[in-house]
Motif scaffolding. Sequence first.
Motif, PDB file in Angstrom:
ATOM      1  N   CYS A  38       0.894  -1.124  -0.080  1.00 32.21           N
ATOM      2  CA  CYS A  38      -0.015   0.095   0.066  1.00 32.21           C
ATOM      3  C   CYS A  38       0.920   1.333   0.059  1.00 32.21           C
ATOM      4  O   CYS A  38       1.841   1.081   0.495  1.00 32.21           O
ATOM      5  CB  CYS A  38      -0.928   0.051   1.304  1.00 32.21           C
ATOM      6  N   HIS A  60      -0.702  -4.580   5.545  1.00 34.71           N
ATOM      7  CA  HIS A  60      -1.971  -4.430   6.324  1.00 34.71           C
ATOM      8  C   HIS A  60      -2.994  -4.999   5.458  1.00 34.71           C
ATOM      9  O   HIS A  60      -4.102  -4.837   5.539  1.00 34.71           O
ATOM     10  CB  HIS A  60      -2.216  -3.283   6.913  1.00 34.71           C
ATOM     11  N   ASP A 152      -8.039  -3.312   1.364  1.00 31.45           N
ATOM     12  CA  ASP A 152      -7.855  -1.570   1.786  1.00 31.45           C
ATOM     13  C   ASP A 152      -8.290  -0.814   0.734  1.00 31.45           C
ATOM     14  O   ASP A 152      -9.168  -0.121   0.701  1.00 31.45           O
ATOM     15  CB  ASP A 152      -6.392  -1.786   2.060  1.00 31.45           C
TER      16      ASP A 152
END
Length: 348
Positions: A38, A60, A152
Amino acid sequence: MKALVYRGPGKKSWEDVPDATVQDPTDVVVRVDTTTICGTDLHILQGDVAAVTEGRILGHEAVGTVTEIGDSVKGFAVGDRVLVPAITKCGRCEYCQRGMPSHCQTVGGIGWIFGHLIDGTQAELVRVPYADTSLYAVPDNVTNEQAIFLADSLPTGYEVGVLAGNVRPGNTVAVVGAGAVGLSAILTMGLWGAAKVIAVDSNKFRLEKALEFGATDAVEVGPGTVADVIALTDGLGVDVSIEAVGYPETLLTAASLVRPGGTIANIGVHGTPVELPMQDMWIQNVTVTMGLVDTVSIPTLLKMVASGRIPAEKMGTHTFTFDQMDEAYRVFESAAANSALKVIINPS
Ligand SMILES: [Zn+2]
Ligand SMILES: [Zn+2]
């Protein structure tokens, strides 16, 4: 197990660390079958996120298989294929109860804990706290390469851009910044029936992708960007202006595109103050929204991916193995130059 460990600003290494294990009865351990990188991981590596300390395993986002469960876990069993989202939630605190687990008080006051406050997902194994309330089972007809982007980037574009911006049928929407998150907003915007979606970026590859993902118009950034976008509207500006970059200039651009009564939805992660022209904006009845994703839209998005309405797999442009973690970062760091959106990283 092997994991990508943060070793201070600018430094990371794929190295041997102790295996992740169940520590609390509400934990599970997940074997990571697919992960990704990310933009926030890049911020961490630049040393911008003080809470991330040396020795922390990064990442994550993951899709994987449950290998061990804590005594009180009821909803998942060993062997289940699961989505590990960016946000962990207890399900009980005041913020979880009001549907805002981005601020779950139980897990540390912020729902984003993987690769931040606890060890993350760029590893062979990851410990997942509050598994029952945080994990999602992945339907059989959704692949790992689709589900990974629901951890995400897609929920961020959808929740912080499309939903917070209050996109409605017939709206004209501008998306300033067509990177992974801006494109995620474009990819999920069709669900709300926007009539016109105008992508704004300085990179031709991203603008091409934006058109492929559902934008109706593409405006290349130049001296007349604002006028070029306004010319595509009825002359008053867009109903919703989504900012997906995180710089003062791009937020100011987004702000100058919105019509009276419209919404500016900021998704960008900002590192410096921005001076908004309030002397002009106050009289325009404009709404400004911003925030960290809650990932509460994941069940909706999983259904839309499963039914073929959202082609999430389009976000993945490059595939790497765990051994190629450094190369995956190199490509993602210069995503636009490498014609990359999001990378997919698999064990082998
Ligand atoms: Zn992220
Ligand atoms: Zn909570």
